[in-house]
Design an enzyme around this catalytic site. Structure first.
Site, short mmCIF file in Angstrom:
data_model
loop_
_atom_site.label_atom_id
_atom_site.label_comp_id
_atom_site.label_asym_id
_atom_site.label_seq_id
_atom_site.Cartn_x
_atom_site.Cartn_y
_atom_site.Cartn_z
N ASP A 268 0.87 -1.17 0.00
CA ASP A 268 0.00 0.00 0.00
C ASP A 268 0.91 1.23 0.00
O ASP A 268 2.07 1.16 0.40
CB ASP A 268 -0.93 -0.01 1.22
CG ASP A 268 -2.17 0.82 0.99
OD1 ASP A 268 -2.19 1.65 0.05
OD2 ASP A 268 -3.15 0.65 1.74
N TRP A 269 0.38 2.36 -0.43
CA TRP A 269 1.21 3.55 -0.62
C TRP A 269 1.68 4.06 0.74
O TRP A 269 0.90 4.54 1.54
CB TRP A 269 0.40 4.60 -1.37
CG TRP A 269 0.53 4.52 -2.86
CD1 TRP A 269 0.87 5.56 -3.69
CD2 TRP A 269 0.36 3.38 -3.73
NE1 TRP A 269 0.92 5.12 -5.00
CE2 TRP A 269 0.62 3.80 -5.05
CE3 TRP A 269 0.04 2.05 -3.49
CZ2 TRP A 269 0.55 2.94 -6.14
CZ3 TRP A 269 -0.04 1.17 -4.57
CH2 TRP A 269 0.22 1.62 -5.88
#
Length: 739
Positions: A268-269
């Site tokens: 995930d970012w």
């Protein structure tokens, strides 16, 4: 007589085929699609430099990672989903790039898709969103989400598929297959245990193995083993003290070891926090890390990612072996060959009427009629000549905001406009805002377009009540929105109650007009202290581009509602296990004390009556269930058993019913839920029609996870099959025995 022209055509065809084969054989192995994929991967890997390999495992922009131009291997381009294709942003910024041709179709939120209980709708959803992603040349769609609904306060529940692992498992598979039919990888998220937004980057989840395997992993397992997902996104939170996106137990032991996943694991970012763990604990592609490369002298901030220069230096020094980057690049190449190097994938389409109508169809199928005393709905247009629509959510833009699901939609039909359009000249439609929320905020350069309001709350309420008194029918459209602290990424809700004093307004509306329908726009359960005063209630969800049209079609009866709740509506927070046991949201540590007793399992265990039950949903017609029968009394451990029940539409309208099968273990050596969903079917029935619904199960439906054995166990003994219209509306029961 044999015709020369036919012979000539045949010769040309044979020559063409031979030329094509020769051309294929002259290609490097990695470019030859006729060769086995694993052989192509090894050939490509052998041609790459160390620097090219490392470049592939981390981002080069907000949403892309490098290819190998020298070898003709393209970049990978991700797009946020799972409700529509995110607008183009600048290379290194979140703000919109200002394109004029990137306005997408916004599809209903995944809570709505789950509420359809319809695998055909899931397949349609995947197909059309996959086509939109493909047209925009994205090869990874960052969705769908299948985290379990543990608490109604989780800000991202609207992005997920409800509280039940079986329902989520069955609904996620067709979605994945639909997306990937366009040559776009579905990236299933957030793996795993991302069940709250508060402290999501730091909280460590403590959970027993049985609960993990029975409740929180099944949908991910189904995504991998049944859906064939090509990508998985790690979660932000920790499990066993390791961040989920770089987690030995989740990624190496379970995902790749037990489930044999051969796709890519994407962070995930901003979810990666350590180079060594990222190298060894199962991550393949790193995105959005919050390192500041520029202040450290790097010419490119992305070179400072954990899997960039730090990784390269460790390999060059000999501290880390080259095989560690090779493992990751193999998975990335497999992704590339499946997607943007697959010459046979279709071209896709974008922003089309066909996609918008598909979204409307899904929305109509997922809208849930929660209550309908005295057949208040559908609105009778022969009598209701003046319809008052009241509530800010009747005009509020719902496609912008909410975090990564925010969309630049081609258009969004509001509930007010949808009702006006459908009613036309049959009735006068008047509007009052009734209440106002906080000042609307833009996200990533997208503005909500909401109308500014200068009047006081008292003035707005007074106007609404006066209008309601003069109307033949009142539709209140309220609920939550995509603002921070409501249905939005990054934070959880502060309470189960409705914001902006809506409860008071609804209570007053019920006093002045009994012809009232309350429409809740939300992705979460809300408290309803006025539930006994209001004749009809509709759960409307976030319905996307065609929201108003879909909602209006149900309100006036063009469409017979058939949605069922994918999660339990508790009366109060204390009726939910995570809140009753007092650990949510934790203080850096979150222990799932309720164990396997999530949602309706908790309500059954505690004998708590929900506000609205899991699986609940009414219709404008009625359904009668006949006697359930089993094809045998005893089921062999290696066999199966089939249950049959006749379902009849006893009303005057065609409709759909979701027939649900639950299993009850009469006696067990371990605590088990009173019942668990193990199958369902959505059946269409014309007025007066009867159909036989059949469910066939084997021992997997009777099993629990034995942590000591690390295996699924089905104990011999007595069981019951419970068939009904919801988890609390069981119509028929039949007993059987597992030998």
């Amino acid at each position: 007589m044999f015709k020369p022209i036919k012979l000539f055509s045949t010769v040309l065809l044979i020559v063409g085929l031979l030329v094509n084969v020769a051309a294929q054989e002259s290609l490097p192995v990695y470019l030859n699609e006729a060769k086995p994929m694993e052989q192509r991967i090894e050939d490509a890997l052998s041609r790459m430099t160390l620097e090219e390999k490392v470049a592939m495992v981390h981002a080069q922009s907000k949403f892309s990672s490098a290819g190998v131009p020298r070898l003709g291997i393209p970049e990978n381009w991700m797009t946020d989903g799972p409700h529509g294709i995110r607008a183009e942003v600048f290379w290194d910024e979140w703000d919109q790039a200002g394109w004029t041709n990137d306005s997408c179709i916004a599809f209903p939120a995944l809570t709505c898709l789950a509420a359809t209980w319809n695998k055909d709708m899931s397949a349609l959803y995947g197909k059309v969103i996959g086509e939109e992603a493909r047209y925009r040349n994205k090869n990874v769609l960052l969705g769908p989400g299948v985290n379990i609904y543990r608490t109604p306060l989780n800000g991202r529940n609207f992005e997920y598929m409800g509280e039940d692992p079986f329902l989520a498992s069955k609904m996620v598979v067709p979605y994945i297959q639909g997306v990937q039919s366009s040559g776009v990888a579905a990236c299933v998220k957030h793996y795993a245990l991302n069940n709250q937004e508060i402290d999501r980057h730091t909280v460590n989840v403590n959970i027993d193995d049985r609960t993990l395997y029975e409740i929180y992993l099944p949908a991910f397992k189904a995504a991998v083993q049944e859906g064939g997902a090509w990508a998985i996104m790690g979660a932000y939170n920790k499990y066993k003290g390791q961040w989920a996106g770089q987690n030995q137990f989740l990624l190496n032991d379970i995902l790749r070891g037990e489930w044999k996943f051969d796709g890519v694991v994407v962070s995930d970012w901003g979810g990666i926090n350590d180079t060594k763990q990222a190298i060894y604990h199962g991550l393949d592609m790193e995105f959005g890390s919050w390192t500041d490369g520029l202040s450290k002298g790097a010419s490119n901030a992305y070179d400072n990612y954990y899997l960039a220069d730090p990784f390269l230096k460790l390999i060059r020094s000999g501290e880390v072996k080259v095989e560690e980057v090779d493992k990751k690049v193999r998975n990335i190449l497999r992704l590339v060959f499946r997607t943007n190097m697959n010459t046979k994938r279709p071209f896709g389409s974008f922003g089309t009427e066909e996609h918008a109508l598909a979204g409307r169809k899904i929305a109509q199928d997922g809208i849930v009629l929660l209550k309908n005393n005295n057949n208040t709905l559908p609105i009778n247009l022969s009598k209701a000549k003046k319809i008052a629509v009241i509530g800010e959510n009747a005009i509020k833009v719902m496609t912008v905001g909410g975090g990564s699901s925010s969309l630049k939609a081609k258009y969004e039909i509001s509930p007010l406009d949808g009702i006006k359009s459908r009613v036309g000249k049959d009735a006068e439609v008047v509007f009052a805002r009734g209440y106002v929320g906080e000042k609307p905020k833009s996200q990533d350069g997208l503005k909500t377009g909401d109308v500014e309001e200068t009047r006081s709350a008292e003035e707005l309420s007074k106007e609404a009540l006066e209008l309601a008194k003069t109307a033949d029918f009142v539709v209140f459209v309220g609920g939550l929105n995509k603002n921070n602290g409501q249905d939005s990424e990054g934070n959880d809700r502060k309470s189960l109650g409705l914001p902006y004093s809506q409860d008071k307004l609804i209570t007053e509306l019920a006093k002045v007009n009994k012809n009232l329908a309350v429409v809740m726009i939300s992705g979460n359960a809300v408290a309803m202290p006025w539930v006994k005063e209001v004749p009809s209630i509709v759960q409307g969800w976030y319905l996307g581009t065609e929201a108003g049209s879909a909602l209006a079609s149900v309100l006036v009866g063009d469409v017979n509602p058939s949605g069922k709740l994918p999660f339990t509506f508790p009366v109060k927070l204390d009726d939910n296990g995570a809140h009753k046991l007092g650990d949510y949201p934790g203080n850096g540590e979150q222990t799932y004390h309720e164990g396997i007793f999530v949602g309706y399992r908790w309500a059954d265990k505690q004998n708590v009556k929900p506000l609205f039950s899991f699986g609940h949903g009414l219709s404008y017609t009625s359904f009668e269930y006949g006697k359930v029968t089993a094809d045998k009394k005893d089921m062999a451990a290696d066999g199966n058993i089939t249950f049959s029940v006749d379902v009849r539409n006893t009303g005057k309208r065609d409709g759909q019913e979701v027939v649900q099968l639950y299993i009850h273990d009469v006696k067990s050596s371990v605590p088990r839920p009173v019942k668990e969903l193990k199958d369902f079917q959505k059946v269409s029935l014309k007025a007066g029609e009867t159909k036989t619904v059949k469910f066939t199960i084997d021992k997997t439906a009777l099993s629990f996870f034995d942590a000591a054995k690390h295996d699924w166990v089905a104990e011999a003994g007595d069981f019951k099959a419970l068939i009904g219209a919801s988890s609390t509306d069981i119509r028929q029961t039949v007993g059987f025995k597992l030998l």
